[in-house]
Write a protein that holds these residues in place. Structure first.
Motif, mmCIF file in Angstrom:
data_model
loop_
_atom_site.group_PDB
_atom_site.id
_atom_site.type_symbol
_atom_site.label_atom_id
_atom_site.label_comp_id
_atom_site.label_asym_id
_atom_site.label_seq_id
_atom_site.Cartn_x
_atom_site.Cartn_y
_atom_site.Cartn_z
ATOM 1 N N GLY A 167 -34.185 -14.701 -21.167
ATOM 2 C CA GLY A 167 -34.951 -15.944 -20.840
ATOM 3 C C GLY A 167 -34.250 -16.887 -20.220
ATOM 4 O O GLY A 167 -34.670 -18.049 -19.621
ATOM 5 N N ARG A 168 -32.826 -16.384 -19.844
ATOM 6 C CA ARG A 168 -31.978 -17.427 -18.890
ATOM 7 C C ARG A 168 -31.832 -16.644 -17.552
ATOM 8 O O ARG A 168 -32.460 -15.714 -17.128
ATOM 9 C CB ARG A 168 -30.755 -17.440 -19.606
ATOM 10 C CG ARG A 168 -30.714 -18.038 -21.068
ATOM 11 C CD ARG A 168 -29.551 -18.102 -21.635
ATOM 12 N NE ARG A 168 -28.513 -16.948 -21.815
ATOM 13 C CZ ARG A 168 -27.099 -16.523 -21.826
ATOM 14 N NH1 ARG A 168 -26.388 -17.644 -21.741
ATOM 15 N NH2 ARG A 168 -26.662 -15.629 -21.689
ATOM 16 N N SER A 169 -30.839 -17.293 -16.659
ATOM 17 C CA SER A 169 -30.820 -16.653 -15.400
ATOM 18 C C SER A 169 -29.314 -17.121 -15.097
ATOM 19 O O SER A 169 -28.485 -17.788 -15.570
ATOM 20 C CB SER A 169 -31.649 -18.154 -14.333
ATOM 21 O OG SER A 169 -32.749 -18.007 -14.484
ATOM 22 N N HIS B 33 -25.008 -10.534 -20.974
ATOM 23 C CA HIS B 33 -25.654 -11.900 -21.324
ATOM 24 C C HIS B 33 -24.541 -12.909 -21.017
ATOM 25 O O HIS B 33 -24.885 -14.182 -21.513
ATOM 26 C CB HIS B 33 -26.630 -11.922 -22.393
ATOM 27 C CG HIS B 33 -27.535 -10.806 -22.356
ATOM 28 N ND1 HIS B 33 -28.599 -11.115 -21.233
ATOM 29 C CD2 HIS B 33 -27.866 -9.849 -22.925
ATOM 30 C CE1 HIS B 33 -29.492 -9.883 -21.417
ATOM 31 N NE2 HIS B 33 -28.981 -9.262 -22.406
ATOM 32 N N CYS C 292 -27.130 -14.080 -15.797
ATOM 33 C CA CYS C 292 -26.368 -13.459 -16.776
ATOM 34 C C CYS C 292 -25.492 -12.274 -15.969
ATOM 35 O O CYS C 292 -25.972 -11.882 -14.609
ATOM 36 C CB CYS C 292 -27.210 -12.939 -17.766
ATOM 37 S SG CYS C 292 -27.889 -13.893 -18.795
ATOM 38 N N ALA D 221 -30.388 -15.262 -10.740
ATOM 39 C CA ALA D 221 -31.862 -14.275 -11.014
ATOM 40 C C ALA D 221 -32.107 -14.638 -12.429
ATOM 41 O O ALA D 221 -31.295 -14.437 -13.496
ATOM 42 C CB ALA D 221 -31.508 -12.827 -10.489
ATOM 43 N N PRO D 222 -33.528 -14.531 -12.619
ATOM 44 C CA PRO D 222 -33.872 -14.318 -14.193
ATOM 45 C C PRO D 222 -33.293 -13.219 -14.876
ATOM 46 O O PRO D 222 -33.343 -12.196 -14.258
ATOM 47 C CB PRO D 222 -35.280 -14.752 -14.140
ATOM 48 C CG PRO D 222 -35.751 -14.294 -12.601
ATOM 49 C CD PRO D 222 -34.609 -14.632 -11.931
ATOM 50 N N CYS D 223 -33.105 -13.328 -16.275
ATOM 51 C CA CYS D 223 -32.853 -12.294 -17.076
ATOM 52 C C CYS D 223 -33.719 -12.094 -18.115
ATOM 53 O O CYS D 223 -34.450 -12.986 -18.565
ATOM 54 C CB CYS D 223 -31.529 -12.640 -17.710
ATOM 55 S SG CYS D 223 -30.967 -11.509 -18.565
ATOM 56 N N ASN D 224 -33.964 -10.836 -18.640
ATOM 57 C CA ASN D 224 -34.951 -10.631 -19.702
ATOM 58 C C ASN D 224 -34.473 -11.168 -21.160
ATOM 59 O O ASN D 224 -35.293 -11.458 -22.064
ATOM 60 C CB ASN D 224 -35.200 -9.292 -19.963
ATOM 61 C CG ASN D 224 -34.014 -8.545 -20.479
ATOM 62 O OD1 ASN D 224 -32.930 -8.983 -20.751
ATOM 63 N ND2 ASN D 224 -34.066 -7.180 -20.042
ATOM 64 N N THR E 43 -27.432 -9.708 -14.279
ATOM 65 C CA THR E 43 -28.446 -9.804 -13.172
ATOM 66 C C THR E 43 -27.611 -9.981 -11.948
ATOM 67 O O THR E 43 -28.008 -9.933 -10.746
ATOM 68 C CB THR E 43 -29.256 -11.339 -13.334
ATOM 69 O OG1 THR E 43 -28.005 -12.255 -13.381
ATOM 70 C CG2 THR E 43 -29.984 -11.423 -14.586
#
Length: 318
Positions: A180-182, A166, A184, A175-178, A187
């Motif tokens: 909640g951000r993008s 992260h 990382c 790309a979106p990460c689990n 990704t």
């Protein structure tokens, strides 16, 4: 003198890996049970307790021979309390796992993040044995990490240290990460990311051999690159460059003597290591880089349970 043992437990979204391990690191028995994620994982702790009792009976070991349980779970873990703040793949949130498992089994329990335990396992008996400073990276569906500094795994103030998957490596268009951000590292450099990037490359290289496959895997991308597929080669160049930069930045923070790479993607071996080391060398502070070597993890799926046993060995009193 009575032989003493520890129990390692590595809790994943599909299975819970368990092992009875002697104090000198010999695995006496290892096995798996399904991870019951129904009802937000409410049955997992009881399932582990039952599995341990059956194994001890089979091995004819009394509970007094067990020093304790070292357990790893994915997500945010407070290692000082065994409290799971969140483990998305399992369904746990604000769960006092360590104390519940201790009450059920009657054994001392120590808990840490699963990637930290894998790092401890490799540091004890695997590719990182004998070093006081190392970074372990797991490249799989996601990206995990564990950092050993001055002989101790780093946990941080609330259990989020070494969540290297992260680290933000793309500030726009990621790309979106689990989490909640993008953008990382997870990704951009995981097996999932490699497949996504390969599919995106089809627009630029419609004749790529990868475009003819129904279900692409990261292994397919490495194989295609080895065969000269330009789309696949460009994807892997991007991935290794991004990961090399991230690891070079971690190096100036922790000054490791080894970086150990595990997980499914690491099976690519030198096809991953060679360009990754080249990227790393181009970014790293030279003096810090001179002290560090890259190694492939040696313990495979046993790293977590071995790390759990080491956690017991490290913290058990008496």
């Amino acid at each position: 003198m009575k032989e003493l043992y520890s129990i390692g437990a590595d809790i994943g979204g599909t299975t819970v890996k368990l092992a009875v391990i002697s104090t000198d690191g010999v695995i006496v028995k290892k096995w798996e049970i399904p991870t019951d994620t129904t009802n937000k994982g409410a049955n997992i702790t009881a399932d582990i307790k039952t599995a341990i009792e059956l194994a001890l009976k089979e091995l004819d070991l009394h509970k007094s021979s067990i020093l304790g349980i070292g357990a790893g779970a994915p997500g945010f873990v407070d290692s000082s309390t065994g409290y799971i703040n969140e483990a998305i793949n399992i369904g746990w949130k604000n769960f006092d796992f360590g104390n519940e498992l201790q009450e059920l089994t009657g054994l001392p329990v120590w808990v840490d993040n699963d990637a930290n335990l894998a790092a401890l396992g490799e540091n004890w008996l695997g590719a990182g044995r004998g070093v006081d400073n190392m970074i372990a990276v797991t490249l799989g569906t996601g990206v995990g990490g564990g950092i050993v500094a001055n002989g101790e795994v780093i946990n941080g103030a609330n259990g989020t240290a070494a969540e290297i998957g992260h680290m933000l490596v793309k500030t726009s268009g990621g790309a979106p990460c689990n989490c909640g951000r993008s953008g990382c590292l997870e990704t951009e450099t995981s097996a999932t990311a490699i497949v996504r990037k390969a599919k995106e490359k089809f627009q630029e290289y419609p004749d790529s051999n990868l475009s003819k496959l129904d279900n692409i895997t990261a292994k397919d991308v490495f194989q295609a690159a080895h065969q000269g597929d330009r789309a696949a080669a460009e994807v892997l160049q991007n991935v290794t460059d991004t990961l090399g930069l991230a690891l070079s930045n971690l190096t100036v923070v922790t000054n490791p003597s080894k970086i150990v790479l595990g997980g499914g993607v690491s099976a690519a071996g030198d096809q991953l290591l060679t360009p990754l080391k080249e990227a790393y060398d181009s970014y790293v502070l030279p003096r810090a880089g001179e002290a560090c070597t890259f190694e492939l993890a040696e313990l495979g799926n046993d790293a977590g349970v071995i790390g759990g046993a080491f956690l017991v060995k490290q913290y058990h009193k008496g």
